[in-house]
Design a protein around this motif. Structure first.
Motif, PDB file in Angstrom:
ATOM      1  N   CYS A  86       0.827  -1.210   0.000  1.00 55.76           N
ATOM      2  CA  CYS A  86       0.000   0.000   0.000  1.00 55.76           C
ATOM      3  C   CYS A  86       0.859   1.257   0.000  1.00 55.76           C
ATOM      4  N   SER A  87       1.905   1.235   0.820  1.00 54.61           N
ATOM      5  CA  SER A  87       2.767   2.404   0.932  1.00 54.61           C
ATOM      6  C   SER A  87       3.505   2.711  -0.374  1.00 54.61           C
ATOM      7  N   SER A  88       3.936   1.663  -1.076  1.00 56.17           N
ATOM      8  CA  SER A  88       4.737   1.854  -2.299  1.00 56.17           C
ATOM      9  C   SER A  88       3.901   1.760  -3.570  1.00 56.17           C
ATOM     10  N   LEU A 126       5.144   2.240  -7.514  1.00 52.57           N
ATOM     11  CA  LEU A 126       5.124   1.087  -8.418  1.00 52.57           C
ATOM     12  C   LEU A 126       4.271   1.357  -9.652  1.00 52.57           C
ATOM     13  N   LEU A 127       3.152   2.052  -9.467  1.00 51.04           N
ATOM     14  CA  LEU A 127       2.294   2.375 -10.607  1.00 51.04           C
ATOM     15  C   LEU A 127       3.007   3.316 -11.580  1.00 51.04           C
ATOM     16  N   GLU A 128       3.737   4.279 -11.044  1.00 47.72           N
ATOM     17  CA  GLU A 128       4.483   5.203 -11.903  1.00 47.72           C
ATOM     18  C   GLU A 128       5.576   4.471 -12.675  1.00 47.72           C
ATOM     19  N   LEU A 129       6.241   3.537 -12.007  1.00 50.96           N
ATOM     20  CA  LEU A 129       7.274   2.749 -12.678  1.00 50.96           C
ATOM     21  C   LEU A 129       6.670   1.886 -13.781  1.00 50.96           C
ATOM     22  N   LEU A 130       5.539   1.264 -13.510  1.00 49.41           N
ATOM     23  CA  LEU A 130       4.855   0.444 -14.523  1.00 49.41           C
ATOM     24  C   LEU A 130       4.442   1.289 -15.722  1.00 49.41           C
ATOM     25  N   GLY A 131       3.927   2.487 -15.432  1.00 46.92           N
ATOM     26  CA  GLY A 131       3.509   3.366 -16.517  1.00 46.92           C
ATOM     27  C   GLY A 131       4.662   3.773 -17.409  1.00 46.92           C
ATOM     28  N   THR A 132       5.830   4.009 -16.808  1.00 46.99           N
ATOM     29  CA  THR A 132       7.004   4.408 -17.582  1.00 46.99           C
ATOM     30  C   THR A 132       7.592   3.235 -18.354  1.00 46.99           C
ATOM     31  N   LEU A 133       7.651   2.075 -17.718  1.00 51.53           N
ATOM     32  CA  LEU A 133       8.259   0.909 -18.353  1.00 51.53           C
ATOM     33  C   LEU A 133       7.423   0.372 -19.514  1.00 51.53           C
ATOM     34  N   PHE A 134       6.113   0.298 -19.311  1.00 52.18           N
ATOM     35  CA  PHE A 134       5.248  -0.352 -20.299  1.00 52.18           C
ATOM     36  C   PHE A 134       4.372   0.635 -21.071  1.00 52.18           C
ATOM     37  N   HIS A 135       4.588   1.928 -20.819  1.00 47.10           N
ATOM     38  CA  HIS A 135       3.894   2.982 -21.577  1.00 47.10           C
ATOM     39  C   HIS A 135       2.373   2.838 -21.492  1.00 47.10           C
ATOM     40  N   PHE A 136       1.888   2.545 -20.283  1.00 46.45           N
ATOM     41  CA  PHE A 136       0.446   2.481 -20.084  1.00 46.45           C
ATOM     42  C   PHE A 136      -0.166   3.877 -20.169  1.00 46.45           C
ATOM     43  N   THR A 137      -1.400   3.937 -20.617  1.00 47.31           N
ATOM     44  CA  THR A 137      -2.115   5.201 -20.599  1.00 47.31           C
ATOM     45  C   THR A 137      -2.542   5.515 -19.168  1.00 47.31           C
ATOM     46  N   GLY A 196      -5.154   3.239 -18.138  1.00 45.36           N
ATOM     47  CA  GLY A 196      -4.610   1.905 -17.893  1.00 45.36           C
ATOM     48  C   GLY A 196      -4.039   1.810 -16.494  1.00 45.36           C
ATOM     49  N   ILE A 197      -3.305   2.850 -16.073  1.00 42.10           N
ATOM     50  CA  ILE A 197      -2.766   2.900 -14.714  1.00 42.10           C
ATOM     51  C   ILE A 197      -3.898   2.945 -13.700  1.00 42.10           C
ATOM     52  N   LEU A 198      -4.946   3.704 -14.037  1.00 41.70           N
ATOM     53  CA  LEU A 198      -6.100   3.794 -13.146  1.00 41.70           C
ATOM     54  C   LEU A 198      -6.762   2.431 -12.957  1.00 41.70           C
ATOM     55  N   SER A 199      -6.861   1.659 -14.034  1.00 43.76           N
ATOM     56  CA  SER A 199      -7.468   0.326 -13.956  1.00 43.76           C
ATOM     57  C   SER A 199      -6.640  -0.599 -13.064  1.00 43.76           C
ATOM     58  N   ILE A 200      -5.323  -0.539 -13.216  1.00 45.77           N
ATOM     59  CA  ILE A 200      -4.446  -1.355 -12.362  1.00 45.77           C
ATOM     60  C   ILE A 200      -4.597  -0.926 -10.908  1.00 45.77           C
ATOM     61  N   ASN A 201      -4.692   0.377 -10.692  1.00 46.73           N
ATOM     62  CA  ASN A 201      -4.870   0.913  -9.340  1.00 46.73           C
ATOM     63  C   ASN A 201      -6.148   0.367  -8.708  1.00 46.73           C
TER      64      ASN A 201
END
Length: 205
Positions: A149-151, A155-166, A169-174
């Motif tokens: 929860c804390s990180s 982690l979401l920002e890293l995923l967005g940068t690595l895999f170029h999620f919209t 897309g990040i919101l859905s993962i969240n």
């Protein structure tokens, strides 16, 4: 009253964020990173400083008097309300009233609701961690969920940068991560209540 306690929680939130900003500015200066690249060191340091959120929520919960469910709601709602006012209210109020429609304000609204659920789940996990009658075998799971929860934002920002999620897309993962962590936390919480025999058991305080 609960309203005053929620305001106290909001004050602890603001103090916690101020401490985080001072620590980041003092000990972890930022560096210019080329577009598309990841400042892994900076992201890890930011994730480490986010652990102060857990400390802030712990302080709120430990200072409250009353039932466990009330402590959880006061801490979670107070924290989420302070975050909404300080980070999302002004962009929503100014931007959403504009003539031109933008999906980013819909996204901000969704993020505010997810954040509320996220902070209530964090408060629930911290409250369970403070319980003396919690099973020792469950503690590693609770600590792991708290660290996740804390990180989560880092982690979401890293995923967005690595895999170029919209952004959606990040919101859905969240949403999925918050839902799954909340499901596990609620299951643990209900089991603890059953262990105390009843919701009104004095041990539940």
């Amino acid at each position: 009253s609960s309203g005053i306690n929620a305001e106290y929680g909001g004050g602890i939130y603001l103090l916690t964020q101020l401490c985080k900003m001072i620590i980041l500015a003092t000990f972890f200066p930022t560096y210019e990173v080329p577009v598309g690249k990841i400042d892994l060191h900076g992201e890890l340091m930011k994730g480490a400083v986010d652990l102060f959120d857990l400390v802030g929520l712990f302080v709120i919960i430990s200072q409250q008097i009353g039932r466990g469910d009330l402590k959880i709601l006061v801490a979670g709602v107070g924290w989420a309300m302070a975050e909404l006012i300080s980070m999302r209210l002004l962009p929503l109020w100014v931007g959403a009233r504009g003539i031109e429609f933008s999906w980013k304000y819909i996204q901000l609204s969704f993020e505010a609701n997810i954040s509320l659920a996220h902070h209530i789940v964090m408060a629930m996990l911290i409250w369970m961690w403070t319980r003396n009658n919690i099973e020792k075998s469950v503690l590693p799971l609770i600590i792991s969920l708290l660290l996740l929860c804390s990180s989560k934002q880092t982690l979401l920002e890293l995923l967005g940068t690595l895999f170029h999620f919209t952004s959606f897309g990040i919101l859905s993962i969240n949403v999925m991560v918050t839902f799954l962590v909340g499901l596990v936390a609620t299951h643990l919480y209900i089991n603890l209540c059953i262990q105390d025999n009843s919701w009104g058991n004095p041990k539940y305080h």
